[in-house]
Enzyme design. Structure first.
Site, short mmCIF file in Angstrom:
data_model
loop_
_atom_site.label_atom_id
_atom_site.label_comp_id
_atom_site.label_asym_id
_atom_site.label_seq_id
_atom_site.Cartn_x
_atom_site.Cartn_y
_atom_site.Cartn_z
CG ASN A 170 -4.69 -1.71 -6.68
OD1 ASN A 170 -3.55 -1.91 -7.09
ND2 ASN A 170 -5.59 -2.67 -6.56
NE ARG A 171 -0.05 5.59 -4.14
CZ ARG A 171 0.87 4.63 -4.20
NH1 ARG A 171 0.52 3.37 -4.05
NH2 ARG A 171 2.12 4.92 -4.43
CG LEU A 172 -8.41 1.67 -5.20
CD1 LEU A 172 -9.15 0.49 -5.85
CD2 LEU A 172 -8.74 2.96 -5.94
CG HIS A 173 -5.48 4.87 0.43
ND1 HIS A 173 -4.77 3.70 0.41
CD2 HIS A 173 -4.76 5.77 -0.28
CE1 HIS A 173 -3.65 3.88 -0.28
NE2 HIS A 173 -3.63 5.12 -0.71
#
Ligand SMILES: Cc1cc2nc3c(=O)[nH]c(=O)nc-3n(C[C@H](O)[C@H](O)[C@H](O)COP(=O)(O)O)c2cc1C
Length: 214
Positions: free
Chosen positions: A191-194
């Protein structure tokens, strides 16, 4: 064995990056990630994009291969006459971007560029395959070339010149070292929650560590 299969035997790459896992020394941390990329079977794990800026302020990037990393910095070898060499002479700073696609990892290194001493470059050049050594003599990196034949003819000329003896380090070839001021580790997560952590060198040579928004 596929990369994913290999990864199955390696500890939690997709579980994110946590401060407690990071080495206080970013060079050691980088070596750990590079070793991991090698074990995971990443293709050309030492490849990186080298970004430079010319005197006109315009950036340029190209892929390179890392040939050494230690407390002095990140070493690579190339022509010392050519576009990137000209740019690093004009503006002695560079950025290196490593990307291990299969591991969803990126490392960004930024710092001052220093030429590698000639004796060190000679020692490295001596380890290269003979035809690569001949190619280094024959290439006029970044210059226009009328035809492939012209290049091959120059290779033959240098093969002849050095027949029966070792190929010396060409005067127009050598190495550079990026002395890192910052090193950032990026771990992709769903979810692009890098996760991102940036090390910054402080005056006494130690490093501070800061988490960044992705
Ligand atoms: C994966 C990869 C690795 C490369 N490694 C090097 C290298 O270590 N040294 C080098 O001079 N060129 C290397 N090249 C070629 C450079 O990308 C570039 O074409 C060349 O250095 C000329 O760049 P310049 O005209 O900006 O100076 C590599 C290319 C690729 C695709």
């Amino acid at each position: 064995m596929s990369v994913i299969a290999r990864l199955a035997g390696l500890p939690g790459v997709l579980l994110g990056l946590h401060e407690r896992q990071l080495d206080p020394d970013p060079i050691r941390q980088f070596r750990r990630w590079l070793a991991f990329a090698r074990r995971a079977g990443c293709f050309w794990p030492t490849s990186f994009c080298l970004s430079t800026v010319g005197g006109d302020g315009r950036p340029a990037g190209r892929m390179m291969l890392l040939k050494g990393v230690d407390e002095r910095g990140f070493a690579f070898y190339t022509h010392v006459v050519g576009r990137k060499a000209d740019e690093m002479r004009q503006v002695p700073y560079a950025a290196m971007t490593f990307h291990w696609n299969e591991l969803i990892r990126q490392v960004r290194v930024e710092g001052r560029v220093e030429p590698i001493p000639r004796d060190e470059a000679e020692a490295y050049f001596a380890t290269r395959p003979r035809m690569s050594q001949i190619g280094a003599w024959a290439s006029r990196q970044s210059q226009p070339l009328a035809s492939r034949r012209e290049f091959m003819n120059r290779c033959r000329e240098f093969e002849e010149r050095f027949r029966g003896r070792e190929v010396p380090l060409p005067p127009h070839w050598g190495g550079y070292r990026v002395v890192p001021a910052t090193i950032e580790f990026w771990q992709g997560r769903p979810n692009r929650l890098h996760d991102r952590f940036r090390y910054t060198r402080v005056h006494d040579g130690t490093w501070t560590l800061q988490r960044l928004y992705p």
